[in-house]
Enzyme design. Structure first.
Site, PDB file in Angstrom:
ATOM      1  N   SER A   9      44.728  38.696  33.161  1.00  0.00           N
ATOM      2  CA  SER A   9      44.077  37.426  32.869  1.00  0.00           C
ATOM      3  C   SER A   9      43.631  37.394  31.410  1.00  0.00           C
ATOM      4  CB  SER A   9      42.856  37.226  33.768  1.00  0.00           C
ATOM      5  OG  SER A   9      42.102  36.118  33.314  1.00  0.00           O
ATOM      6  N   HIS A  34      48.419  35.633  33.373  1.00  0.00           N
ATOM      7  CA  HIS A  34      47.539  34.777  34.169  1.00  0.00           C
ATOM      8  C   HIS A  34      46.640  33.964  33.237  1.00  0.00           C
ATOM      9  CE1 HIS A  34      45.635  33.590  37.943  1.00  0.00           C
ATOM     10  NE2 HIS A  34      44.484  33.665  37.303  1.00  0.00           N
ATOM     11  N   ASP A  36      43.645  31.294  33.068  1.00  0.00           N
ATOM     12  CA  ASP A  36      42.530  30.666  33.784  1.00  0.00           C
ATOM     13  C   ASP A  36      42.031  29.452  33.014  1.00  0.00           C
ATOM     14  OD1 ASP A  36      42.030  32.355  36.129  1.00  0.00           O
ATOM     15  OD2 ASP A  36      41.553  33.924  34.685  1.00  0.00           O
ATOM     16  N   MET A  38      39.325  26.456  33.004  1.00  0.00           N
ATOM     17  CA  MET A  38      38.030  26.118  33.599  1.00  0.00           C
ATOM     18  C   MET A  38      37.393  24.955  32.847  1.00  0.00           C
ATOM     19  SD  MET A  38      36.635  29.964  34.405  1.00  0.00           S
ATOM     20  CE  MET A  38      36.610  30.470  32.694  1.00  0.00           C
ATOM     21  N   HIS A  67      46.126  29.078  36.700  1.00  0.00           N
ATOM     22  CA  HIS A  67      45.123  28.818  37.733  1.00  0.00           C
ATOM     23  C   HIS A  67      44.185  27.727  37.230  1.00  0.00           C
ATOM     24  CE1 HIS A  67      41.386  30.572  40.031  1.00  0.00           C
ATOM     25  NE2 HIS A  67      41.731  29.363  40.455  1.00  0.00           N
ATOM     26  N   MET A  69      41.103  25.608  37.501  1.00  0.00           N
ATOM     27  CA  MET A  69      39.766  25.465  38.086  1.00  0.00           C
ATOM     28  C   MET A  69      39.130  24.223  37.479  1.00  0.00           C
ATOM     29  SD  MET A  69      38.671  29.489  38.002  1.00  0.00           S
ATOM     30  CE  MET A  69      39.791  29.922  36.656  1.00  0.00           C
ATOM     31  N   MET A 138      40.745  34.396  46.019  1.00  0.00           N
ATOM     32  CA  MET A 138      39.694  34.745  45.069  1.00  0.00           C
ATOM     33  C   MET A 138      38.763  35.759  45.716  1.00  0.00           C
ATOM     34  SD  MET A 138      40.346  33.181  42.281  1.00  0.00           S
ATOM     35  CE  MET A 138      38.840  33.726  41.440  1.00  0.00           C
ATOM     36  N   ASP A 176      42.618  37.797  42.989  1.00  0.00           N
ATOM     37  CA  ASP A 176      41.987  37.670  41.673  1.00  0.00           C
ATOM     38  C   ASP A 176      40.487  37.841  41.819  1.00  0.00           C
ATOM     39  OD1 ASP A 176      41.093  36.986  39.152  1.00  0.00           O
ATOM     40  OD2 ASP A 176      41.862  34.939  39.179  1.00  0.00           O
TER      41      ASP A 176
END
Length: 220
Positions: A9, A34, A36, A38, A67, A69, A138, A176
């Site tokens: 990540s 990966h 992330d 957010m 991913h 979020m 998660m 994760d």
């Protein structure tokens, strides 16, 4: 089951040297990158948007495992697809019609994944499992790196592995959160075949990345 894939990540990378960090984890043996994303709304943190991801996309040929979020998530699917995502994973809580969201991702020509938070039950997959290419469990509450692995998620991983096996389809089961050499072993034993790790990969600087990744595979 496929050999375990390691997806570092980049949330844990040195953002002042993000491009160099991406090249370094690629050279160290990462299978996926990966990413992330957010928004400070769906989770209590903000990372970056599609423009940053687009900037680092040319630096590696490894798949971008993105991913999201963010909520509402549907508004940003096209932007992250255009920025170079290979797989886009979303939370069922991030939009009113997750089935439609998965359809949209598939329509963009991308692999589609569903993410289950620690309190989201495996049963959430009952009417989605036949559509998705990846399930991400998660094992921490999303929003921050460096958290401790939540042991109760091992039972969920095992339950989802049974669901996947019953479909007869090639669906990745990814975990994760708080993944280190010890929890990685337990996740693999429970049925995971892909692991996201931030702190455990990026500690020690670029010279340590290959050994860190090997340790997560159980080869350390």
């Amino acid at each position: 089951m496929n050999p375990v894939r390691i997806a570092p990540s980049i949330l844990s990378a040195d953002f002042a040297k993000l491009g160099e960090e991406v090249r370094a984890i690629d050279a160290a043996g990462a299978d996926w990158i990966h990413v992330d994303i957010m928004d400070g709304h769906f989770v209590p943190n903000i990372s970056f948007g599609p423009s940053v991801m687009k900037a680092i996309r040319p630096l590696t040929d490894k798949p971008f495992d993105v991913h999201l979020m963010i909520s509402p998530v549907d508004l940003y699917l096209d932007a992250f697809a255009e920025a170079g995502a290979d797989c886009i994973t979303v939370h069922p809580e991030a939009g009113p019609h997750v089935h439609r969201t998965i359809q949209h991702i598939k329509g963009l020509g991308k692999r589609a994944g569903i993410v289950l938070n620690p309190a989201t039950p495996a049963k959430m997959l009952d009417y989605l499992i036949d559509m998705v290419d990846l399930v991400l469990v998660m094992s921490v509450n999303p929003g921050f790196g460096g958290q401790h692995f939540i042991d109760s998620q091992l039972k969920k991983i095992a339950a989802i592995r049974r669901m996947i096996d019953q479909t007869g389809r090639a669906i990745d089961l990814e975990v994760d959160g708080g993944v280190d050499a010890d929890s990685a072993r337990r996740c693999i034993e429970a049925g995971a075949d892909a692991l996201v790790a931030g702190t455990a990969v990026f500690r020690g600087g670029p010279a340590a990345y290959a050994a860190n990744i090997a340790a997560l595979r159980g080869n350390g």
